[in-house]
Design an enzyme around this catalytic site. Structure first.
Site, PDB file in Angstrom:
ATOM      1  N   ASP A  64     -16.828 -38.546  77.093  1.00  0.00           N
ATOM      2  CA  ASP A  64     -16.596 -37.107  77.240  1.00  0.00           C
ATOM      3  C   ASP A  64     -16.991 -36.721  78.670  1.00  0.00           C
ATOM      4  OD1 ASP A  64     -19.345 -37.207  77.282  1.00  0.00           O
ATOM      5  OD2 ASP A  64     -19.651 -35.699  75.721  1.00  0.00           O
TER       6      ASP A  64
ATOM      7  N   TYR B 248     -11.576 -39.544  71.425  1.00  0.00           N
ATOM      8  CA  TYR B 248     -13.014 -39.310  71.553  1.00  0.00           C
ATOM      9  C   TYR B 248     -13.653 -39.080  70.174  1.00  0.00           C
ATOM     10  CZ  TYR B 248     -17.367 -36.934  71.827  1.00  0.00           C
ATOM     11  OH  TYR B 248     -18.660 -36.591  71.584  1.00  0.00           O
TER      12      TYR B 248
ATOM     13  N   GLU C 268     -19.291 -32.788  65.483  1.00  0.00           N
ATOM     14  CA  GLU C 268     -18.399 -33.235  66.572  1.00  0.00           C
ATOM     15  C   GLU C 268     -17.308 -32.206  66.841  1.00  0.00           C
ATOM     16  OE1 GLU C 268     -18.612 -35.517  68.791  1.00  0.00           O
ATOM     17  OE2 GLU C 268     -20.476 -36.289  67.978  1.00  0.00           O
TER      18      GLU C 268
END
Ligand code: SF4
Length: 353
Positions: free
Chosen positions: A145, A127, A46
């Site tokens: 996103d 996020y 990520e």
């Protein structure tokens, strides 16, 4: 006017989730962090994938896993090793944030499991917290996103003009939460992002192959490319001068301070201000290379001029903060910003006898 209401109806929403999940099961890319998932691999991927394409991340991810395979290994690693492994991936603040995060997790008895608790850790925004906890723990947190914004804006033909992408993310967060498949939030989040990356692409959405085509208002109107509407920021052009100063097998480089906002601890070819020189003094030297590059809205043209190293000047350079004479034979041991390593190698090739 938007067309989000039908999608919010429970029966339509369930059909949408089913179609998305079925498509993802068959069509998702086989990626290393998906093949053998773990909390650590999810976190590293990520961070690496923020503002960076999958293809670019793949070799970095593999090398990272070989050298720093888990949170304790990353927490114990020196900063210089972490930065070196990140060299060329860009946005280096991510590497430092990931390092701080690993140290914070290593100090806990167990990693937290909720988005709220993850957001209290260093370097974790909304996020990232949603992505990590939905994928690793099945938390009902929707990820939004750029890919998700695009898909949702098109599904609903939402004509809102957003000031920037952050406001678009905030705008679509409630709809993303409504559409989230709470039985399997991790798969749902990945599926929506994968759809944006593979099918509902920015320029050429492949609507005929889209698993959620029948729910899509923009495709019905024949104008998916019109969404999302984000105000274009005017590009800012900047000329940057760099000095090439080589002497007795060493190259003069500038290392940004550890507390610098960008590029902390990274080496680059020095700018006139790093050397205490006027622009004209650097520009007077022969031009070795001129390169253009873009960072977000910034369009930079960088000119590298050769600077003859007069003896007195060299002594002065050595005393200036951040300047280092680095042996050419040791260049591979320091961390250069990605473009600067390519440019230095190019100049060395050009100047090779
Ligand atoms: Fe995107 Fe087309 Fe699918 Fe709509 S139908 S979500 S515009 S790919």
């Amino acid at each position: 006017m938007t067309h989000s209401l039908p999608l919010r109806l429970p029966a339509t929403r369930a059909a949408f989730q089913r179609a998305l999940r079925a498509w993802y099961r068959t069509h998702h890319r086989r990626l290393p962090w998906r093949a053998t998932p773990s909390l650590y691999r999810t976190v590293v991927s990520e961070f690496m994938l923020q503002q960076t394409r999958v293809k670019t991340v793949l070799p970095y991810f593999e090398r990272w896993q070989r050298e720093l395979p888990d949170f304790p290994a990353l927490a114990a690693a020196p900063g210089v090793q972490v930065l070196k492994l990140w060299e060329g991936l860009g946005y280096y603040a991510r590497a430092r944030r990931l390092h701080r995060l690993a140290r914070a997790i290593a100090a806990l008895s167990a990693p937290p499991r909720t988005p709220e608790a993850w957001r209290a850790l260093p370097g974790v925004g909304p996020y990232t917290a949603a992505a990590i906890t939905s994928l690793a723990f099945g938390s009902p947190a929707a990820c939004v996103d750029g890919n998700v914004v695009r898909v949702l804006a098109r599904l609903t033909a939402d004509g809102t003009v957003f000031r920037d992408s952050a406001s678009a993310v905030r705008h679509f967060q409630p709809l993303a939460s409504t559409l989230l498949d709470r039985r399997d939030p991790g798969t749902h989040n990945q599926a929506l992002m994968e759809l944006g990356a593979m099918v509902c692409t920015p320029r050429h959405p492949n609507c005929p192959a889209c698993p959620v085509r029948r729910f899509c208002a923009a495709a019905d109107r024949g104008e998916p490319g019109d969404y999302p509407r984000v105000a274009r920021r005017e590009p800012e052009r900047r000329e940057v001068l760099r000095a090439w100063c080589a002497h007795r097998g060493r190259l003069l480089l500038h290392r940004a301070a550890a507390g610098a906002r960008r590029l902390a601890d990274l080496y680059e070819l020095p700018q006139p201000s790093d050397l205490g020189l006027a622009d004209a003094a650097v520009r007077a030297g022969p031009l070795l290379l001129r390169k253009r590059r873009s960072i977000a809205h910034l369009q930079m043209a960088e000119s590298i001029h050769s600077l003859p190293p007069a003896t007195g000047q060299q002594r002065g350079f050595a005393r200036r903060t951040g300047l280092h004479w680095v042996p050419l034979a040791r260049l591979d041991q320091i961390t250069l910003s990605g473009p600067h390593r390519r440019w230095i190698e190019e100049i060395l090739r050009l100047r090779a006898p």
